[in-house]
Design a protein around this motif. Structure first.
Motif, mmCIF file in Angstrom:
data_model
loop_
_atom_site.group_PDB
_atom_site.id
_atom_site.type_symbol
_atom_site.label_atom_id
_atom_site.label_comp_id
_atom_site.label_asym_id
_atom_site.label_seq_id
_atom_site.Cartn_x
_atom_site.Cartn_y
_atom_site.Cartn_z
ATOM 1 N N LEU A 70 0.857 -1.184 0.000
ATOM 2 C CA LEU A 70 0.000 0.000 0.000
ATOM 3 C C LEU A 70 0.892 1.233 0.000
ATOM 4 C CD1 LEU A 70 -2.371 -1.414 2.693
ATOM 5 C CD2 LEU A 70 -3.050 -0.907 0.341
ATOM 6 N N ILE A 71 0.641 2.149 -0.917
ATOM 7 C CA ILE A 71 1.515 3.311 -1.068
ATOM 8 C C ILE A 71 0.706 4.596 -1.037
ATOM 9 C CG2 ILE A 71 3.095 4.506 -2.652
ATOM 10 C CD1 ILE A 71 4.084 1.780 -3.573
ATOM 11 N N ASN A 72 1.237 5.570 -0.304
ATOM 12 C CA ASN A 72 0.683 6.924 -0.251
ATOM 13 C C ASN A 72 1.695 7.880 -0.850
ATOM 14 O OD1 ASN A 72 -1.824 7.781 0.576
ATOM 15 N ND2 ASN A 72 -1.384 7.490 2.753
ATOM 16 N N LEU A 73 1.229 8.823 -1.639
ATOM 17 C CA LEU A 73 2.093 9.874 -2.166
ATOM 18 C C LEU A 73 2.022 11.088 -1.246
ATOM 19 C CD1 LEU A 73 1.216 9.732 -5.981
ATOM 20 C CD2 LEU A 73 3.006 8.500 -4.744
ATOM 21 N N ASP A 74 3.090 11.883 -1.242
ATOM 22 C CA ASP A 74 3.076 13.076 -0.391
ATOM 23 C C ASP A 74 2.282 14.219 -1.014
ATOM 24 O OD1 ASP A 74 4.861 13.989 -2.309
ATOM 25 O OD2 ASP A 74 6.598 13.908 -0.987
ATOM 26 N N ALA A 75 2.111 14.203 -2.322
ATOM 27 C CA ALA A 75 1.306 15.207 -3.023
ATOM 28 C C ALA A 75 0.730 14.561 -4.267
ATOM 29 C CB ALA A 75 2.170 16.410 -3.397
ATOM 30 N N HIS A 76 -0.409 15.065 -4.707
ATOM 31 C CA HIS A 76 -1.079 14.474 -5.858
ATOM 32 C C HIS A 76 -0.948 15.345 -7.107
ATOM 33 C CE1 HIS A 76 -3.035 12.493 -2.378
ATOM 34 N NE2 HIS A 76 -2.759 11.445 -3.134
ATOM 35 N N SER A 77 0.220 15.907 -7.294
ATOM 36 C CA SER A 77 0.468 16.730 -8.482
ATOM 37 C C SER A 77 0.621 15.820 -9.696
ATOM 38 C CB SER A 77 1.741 17.561 -8.297
ATOM 39 O OG SER A 77 2.869 16.723 -8.272
ATOM 40 N N ASP A 78 0.396 16.370 -10.862
ATOM 41 C CA ASP A 78 0.531 15.593 -12.096
ATOM 42 C C ASP A 78 1.938 15.023 -12.236
ATOM 43 O OD1 ASP A 78 -2.107 16.101 -12.726
ATOM 44 O OD2 ASP A 78 -1.653 17.702 -14.166
ATOM 45 N N ASP A 79 2.951 15.817 -11.912
ATOM 46 C CA ASP A 79 4.341 15.347 -12.015
ATOM 47 C C ASP A 79 4.608 14.184 -11.068
ATOM 48 O OD1 ASP A 79 4.975 17.159 -13.974
ATOM 49 O OD2 ASP A 79 5.952 18.588 -12.612
ATOM 50 N N ASN A 80 4.148 14.303 -9.838
ATOM 51 C CA ASN A 80 4.335 13.246 -8.832
ATOM 52 C C ASN A 80 3.686 11.945 -9.294
ATOM 53 O OD1 ASN A 80 5.821 13.333 -6.506
ATOM 54 N ND2 ASN A 80 4.067 13.615 -5.158
ATOM 55 N N ILE A 81 2.457 12.055 -9.744
ATOM 56 C CA ILE A 81 1.714 10.871 -10.187
ATOM 57 C C ILE A 81 2.386 10.257 -11.408
ATOM 58 C CG2 ILE A 81 -0.482 10.108 -11.191
ATOM 59 C CD1 ILE A 81 -1.838 12.192 -9.283
ATOM 60 N N SER A 82 2.785 11.067 -12.362
ATOM 61 C CA SER A 82 3.453 10.559 -13.571
ATOM 62 C C SER A 82 4.754 9.849 -13.240
ATOM 63 C CB SER A 82 3.744 11.697 -14.548
ATOM 64 O OG SER A 82 2.551 12.194 -15.066
ATOM 65 N N ARG A 83 5.555 10.462 -12.367
ATOM 66 C CA ARG A 83 6.830 9.851 -11.961
ATOM 67 C C ARG A 83 6.585 8.503 -11.288
ATOM 68 N NH1 ARG A 83 8.766 14.753 -10.380
ATOM 69 N NH2 ARG A 83 7.904 14.456 -8.312
ATOM 70 N N PHE A 84 5.618 8.485 -10.373
ATOM 71 C CA PHE A 84 5.297 7.261 -9.655
ATOM 72 C C PHE A 84 4.831 6.177 -10.635
ATOM 73 C CE2 PHE A 84 2.127 4.461 -7.767
ATOM 74 C CZ PHE A 84 2.897 3.859 -6.781
#
Length: 153
Positions: A70-84
């Protein structure tokens, strides 16, 4: 797309064995081989059947451990999501990943050789993806049910 009775029988047969000869599928559906071939082609063209692939035994390939992370991101920006999402696509030990509702952002299905290998995948790969905040692992002890066939009722 709604499936009629013959389409359902064809798909059920192919879900049992995708390499089943058309003549055998025809026998199971009470149709001749030509209409069965046409129906299979239509089901493929319409995207109901999206492909054929062998089902591999992970344990026989050395992957003794099945886990969900289970993974949580620190921010839901487009860049963050794309990188992930790109990092997940590039990780061959990740066999499925789903964006989910609830307390966590993603449910990642991972295969590993053993607990130490899972630790390496988690600590040196998943946790180091830029933007990942939290990671929680769940190790599968026993699989009670696992189906790849879709219900056709």
């Amino acid at each position: 797309m709604p499936l009629d009775e013959f389409d359902r029988k064809i798909v059920q047969s192919l879900q049992i064995d995708a390499r089943m000869p058309v003549a055998q599928v025809a026998e199971r559906t009470a149709l001749s081989a030509t209409p069965v071939s046409r129906r299979i082609k239509r089901l493929e063209d319409d995207g109901v059947i999206v492909g054929y692939q062998p089902i591999l035994d992970a344990r026989k390939l050395g992957f003794e451990l099945d886990a969900y992370v289970l993974i949580n991101l620190d921010a839901h920006s487009d860049d963050n999501i794309s990188r992930f999402e790109q990092a997940i696509q590039d990780n061959s030990y990740v066999i499925a990943c789903h964006a989910v509702t609830g307390d966590m952002d993603y449910l990642v299905h991972v295969i590993a050789r053993d607990v130490e290998h899972l630790s390496q995948i988690t600590l040196k790969s998943l946790l180091r993806i830029p933007g990942v905040r939290d990671v929680k692992s769940i190790i599968v002890l026993e699989t009670i049910k696992e189906m790849r066939a879709m219900p056709l009722d």
